[in-house]
Design a protein around this motif. Structure first.
Motif, PDB file in Angstrom:
ATOM      1  N   ARG A  53       8.377  -6.290   9.494  1.00 37.22           N
ATOM      2  CA  ARG A  53       8.837  -5.116  10.231  1.00 37.22           C
ATOM      3  C   ARG A  53      10.359  -4.961  10.209  1.00 37.22           C
ATOM      4  O   ARG A  53      10.878  -3.887  10.510  1.00 37.22           O
TER       5      ARG A  53
ATOM      6  N   GLY B  97       4.254   1.573   1.729  1.00 36.03           N
ATOM      7  CA  GLY B  97       5.452   1.094   2.415  1.00 36.03           C
ATOM      8  C   GLY B  97       6.673   1.001   1.529  1.00 36.03           C
ATOM      9  O   GLY B  97       7.636   0.308   1.882  1.00 36.03           O
TER      10      GLY B  97
ATOM     11  N   ARG C  18      10.050   4.043   5.720  1.00 38.48           N
ATOM     12  CA  ARG C  18       9.070   3.083   6.234  1.00 38.48           C
ATOM     13  C   ARG C  18       9.572   1.654   6.058  1.00 38.48           C
ATOM     14  O   ARG C  18      10.273   1.341   5.102  1.00 38.48           O
TER      15      ARG C  18
ATOM     16  N   GLU D 283       6.369  -3.234   6.611  1.00 31.41           N
ATOM     17  CA  GLU D 283       5.126  -3.336   7.370  1.00 31.41           C
ATOM     18  C   GLU D 283       4.540  -1.945   7.595  1.00 31.41           C
ATOM     19  O   GLU D 283       3.644  -1.761   8.409  1.00 31.41           O
ATOM     20  N   GLY D 284       5.064  -0.966   6.842  1.00 30.31           N
ATOM     21  CA  GLY D 284       4.674   0.413   7.055  1.00 30.31           C
ATOM     22  C   GLY D 284       3.554   0.910   6.167  1.00 30.31           C
ATOM     23  O   GLY D 284       3.304   2.121   6.117  1.00 30.31           O
TER      24      GLY D 284
ATOM     25  N   ASP E  62       0.009   2.065   5.209  1.00 35.17           N
ATOM     26  CA  ASP E  62      -0.995   2.691   6.082  1.00 35.17           C
ATOM     27  C   ASP E  62      -2.092   1.716   6.474  1.00 35.17           C
ATOM     28  O   ASP E  62      -2.591   1.747   7.608  1.00 35.17           O
TER      29      ASP E  62
ATOM     30  N   SER F 168       0.608  -0.607  11.616  1.00 34.06           N
ATOM     31  CA  SER F 168       1.567  -1.320  12.456  1.00 34.06           C
ATOM     32  C   SER F 168       2.297  -0.374  13.407  1.00 34.06           C
ATOM     33  O   SER F 168       2.549   0.797  13.094  1.00 34.06           O
TER      34      SER F 168
ATOM     35  N   TRP G 141       5.259  -0.797  13.942  1.00 31.96           N
ATOM     36  CA  TRP G 141       6.605  -0.777  13.359  1.00 31.96           C
ATOM     37  C   TRP G 141       6.564  -0.191  11.954  1.00 31.96           C
ATOM     38  O   TRP G 141       7.187  -0.686  11.031  1.00 31.96           O
ATOM     39  N   LYS G 142       5.861   0.903  11.845  1.00 32.86           N
ATOM     40  CA  LYS G 142       5.685   1.561  10.553  1.00 32.86           C
ATOM     41  C   LYS G 142       6.979   2.200  10.057  1.00 32.86           C
ATOM     42  O   LYS G 142       7.266   2.188   8.858  1.00 32.86           O
ATOM     43  N   TYR G 143       7.767   2.735  10.981  1.00 31.75           N
ATOM     44  CA  TYR G 143       8.920   3.537  10.598  1.00 31.75           C
ATOM     45  C   TYR G 143      10.240   2.814  10.862  1.00 31.75           C
ATOM     46  O   TYR G 143      10.419   2.159  11.905  1.00 31.75           O
TER      47      TYR G 143
ATOM     48  N   LYS H 283       9.081   9.574  16.365  1.00 32.18           N
ATOM     49  CA  LYS H 283       8.609   9.205  15.034  1.00 32.18           C
ATOM     50  C   LYS H 283       8.864  10.362  14.076  1.00 32.18           C
ATOM     51  O   LYS H 283       8.734  11.528  14.450  1.00 32.18           O
TER      52      LYS H 283
END
Length: 650
Positions: A436, A511, A529, A532-533, A535, A539, A541-543, A632
């Motif tokens: 992340r 990601g 991303r 860890e982003g 799909d 997560s 903490w995607k962004y 987001k």
């Protein structure tokens, strides 16, 4: 303090308000670790622009991807960075030993050892590299006490456009080899020089021999009558004689500039080699002594910095040599020419993975950043040039360290990853790097290279993206995604690979952030991303902006609540915590950092008997719960278009 009334009257007591402001920390301080052209090893130095970087680390270097990353960081909006130089074990710092006799005199005793380097935070750091071989040292005795003290001049001579020029010079006056004194050479030089550090070997009354040449003792006065002095210069191509006219009633002090001008004037003579010309054109003449029997007048002549050692110039007056310059000639009582540092070597580049990582116990390599209070974006572009195993070792350590320091790591991809299939294969091989606190951008960028006629050079993206982060933070806030049509990449000519929309659609769900080139907008970042982003990971903490904003909050609250430690753990303390943290969160809400139309929808701060039980109090624990609704980015904009059926009025 409490008032203790003892007499009738009015007393004033100042009551603390309980307000302890939480200040938001910086969000875009860069950190770079790599091999550079110069600079002390394994110590983090703060720089605020390319001018600082060039002065401390030598600027761009062909074999240093980190130097190009630093330039891109500042070009794209970065304003502050901490830079750590690492070097291979076979790199060496240039040195010179100053003796009490002429250079090359085997019987001369060592007086002073000079090494390229500098003192930082009370510790001496060597500065290895070829650059140190360009340092020249000049010793003269034009001091307050010309019999026991000496002056040291350090000059860095570089070649620009085929001509030698002095890049930097430092002068330290009235030095002595006496230990622990006001003018002690090691104390004075090591605390002030940015070029060298010195070690005293000899002791007073001894001192290093004067550089240049020291003429014979002169009479108290040169005579009242006008006279002609003979100047003979032998530069290896045959001796040439010149005349120096001495006016009437001129003393030695007035004759000094005439002599200096005469020697420099010889530099314009046709047929002299370039090195001889430099030696003559930059020659300096000093008058030492006071004319007494104990301290007679003597001329001291130094050649131009970087000049030839084989040059010989003699000035004759009344049948005696009064000034000499070079390796031979009567009256040459001290060291001829200038001392020059030697033995400096850059060592093997690129540096190894173990050198980049360093050691936490000794604070080397990456861990030199332990002495840095705060940094937010960590870049090690060199790692992309290593083998797959070595690269993963470096970036795994980088990501772990970034997590501990609440920083964000930018991963560079190798030069060989220059199409979609290779990008997918690289991602598969390096799934271990998913975290992340890290992100990767594809493809690599091409930037103009000043060291190669500004032809494009392919480099990793970390420096450019770090600068983009800084620019976006300053303009919009850390909660804004550093991507989109506003996220133009400055000083980028082109990309290593041009992605299509479908190809972008393959990488984005995995990601990988894509760089794209669009008409009108130019080259922009088109993804935000973390690693860890993907799909599939689903997560929180995607962004990137969500993660970086969270790190900002954590660091700000960590620093802003230190005052709480050891305070009485009860409701008055909890109320102060709610007040101060709530004020900080409210200020962010007003800046548009959260979702929600009202503070209640955007954040909460909870610290009371519900979060901190009696058992917690007994254990010395106070629990604070801070919640927020992050913004987001709108990755996908969907526009639905529908034809309207013809309206029929009844």
């Amino acid at each position: 303090m409490p008032v203790n009334p003892t007499f009738p009257g009015v007393y004033i007591e100042e009551v603390p308000s309980g307000v302890r402001t939480v200040v938001g920390v910086a969000t875009s301080i860069g950190a770079f670790v790599d091999g550079f052209a110069r600079g002390p090893q394994n110590v983090a130095i703060r720089v605020f622009g390319m001018a600082d970087f060039s002065r401390e680390f030598g600027g761009l270097h062909r074999d240093s991807p980190g130097s190009y990353a630093v330039r891109q960081f500042f070009e794209n909006g970065g304003s502050e960075a901490h830079v750590v130089r690492v070097a291979s074990p076979d790199a060496s710092a240039a040195t010179a030993t100053l003796t009490d006799g002429a250079v090359g005199d085997a019987g001369a005793a060592a007086m002073l050892t000079v090494t390229a380097g500098r003192q930082l935070r009370g510790q001496l750091f060597p500065d290895p590299g070829l650059w140190g071989n360009n340092l020249y040292l000049e010793i003269d005795y034009d001091c307050a006490n010309s019999e026991t003290q000496f002056n040291l001049t350090i000059s860095e001579i570089v070649e620009v456009g085929g001509r030698r020029t002095t890049a930097r010079t430092e002068t330290f006056r009235n030095l002595t080899l006496a230990v622990d004194t006001e003018h002690s050479a090691d104390e004075v030089v090591n605390n002030a020089s940015r070029l060298v550090n010195v070690t005293m070997v000899g002791s007073p009354p001894d001192r290093p021999a004067s550089s240049g040449t020291l003429g014979a003792s002169l009479p108290a006065a040169p005579g009242a009558a006008a006279a002609t002095l003979a100047l003979t210069v032998d530069a290896g191509s045959g001796a040439q004689s010149f005349q120096v006219e001495k006016p009437a009633n001129v003393g030695w002090a007035q004759l000094r500039p005439l002599l200096e001008a005469a020697i420099r004037g010889v530099a314009r003579t046709a047929g002299l080699a370039a090195a001889d010309r430099d030696a003559l054109a930059g020659a300096t003449v000093r008058l030492l002594g006071n004319g007494t029997t104990a301290t007679p007048f003597r001329f001291h002549v130094s050649p131009g910095r970087g000049g030839a050692a084989a040059l010989n110039a003699r000035l004759t007056f009344g049948g005696a040599d009064v000034a000499t310059l070079g390796l031979s000639g009567a009256g040459s009582l001290a060291n001829d020419g200038l001392y020059r540092l030697g033995g400096g070597a850059d060592g093997t580049m690129p540096v190894a993975d173990t050198t980049l990582i360093g050691d936490a116990a000794t604070k080397t390599g990456l861990y030199a950043l332990e002495d840095v209070d705060l940094f937010n974006i960590l870049c090690i572009p060199r790692a992309a040039d290593l083998s797959g195993t070595a690269m993963r070792a470096v970036y795994s350590e980088v990501i772990g360290y970034a997590e501990r320091r609440r920083a964000f790591a930018l991963i560079d991809i190798p030069a060989s990853v220059n199409d979609l299939d290779r990008a997918l294969a690289w991602l598969t091989d390096n799934e271990v790097l998913r975290h992340r606190n890290a992100a990767v951008f594809f493809p690599r960028t091409r930037v103009p290279d000043p060291l190669n006629g500004n032809r494009p050079r392919a480099i990793g993206t970390s420096g450019t993206i770090a600068g983009l982060f800084a620019r976006t933070d300053a303009a919009r806030g850390v909660w804004k995604a550093p991507a989109g049509t506003e996220a133009r990449l400055r000083n980028v000519d082109s990309l290593d690979y041009l992605l299509t929309d479908p190809q972008n659609g393959v990488l984005n769900p995995l990601g990988v952030n894509c760089l794209r080139t669009f008409p009108i907008y130019g080259t922009v970042a088109w993804g935000s991303r973390t690693l860890e982003g993907a799909d599939a990971l689903a997560s929180d903490w995607k962004y990137i902006p969500v993660r970086r904003f969270t790190l900002f909050l954590e660091e700000s609250l960590f620093r802003g609540t230190k005052w709480v430690v050891f305070e009485p753990n009860d409701e008055p303390l909890w109320a102060q915590i709610r007040l101060n943290l709530g004020a900080f969160m409210q200020s962010l809400f007003r800046q548009g950092a959260f979702q929600g139309a009202t503070p209640r929808d955007a954040y909460f701060v909870k610290c009371d008997a519900e979060t901190t039980t009696q058992d917690d109090i007994n254990r010395g624990v106070v629990n604070i719960v801070v919640g927020f609704a992050p913004l987001k980015p709108a990755e996908f904009v969907i526009i639905r278009i529908q034809q309207m059926a013809g309206q029929i009025e009844a």
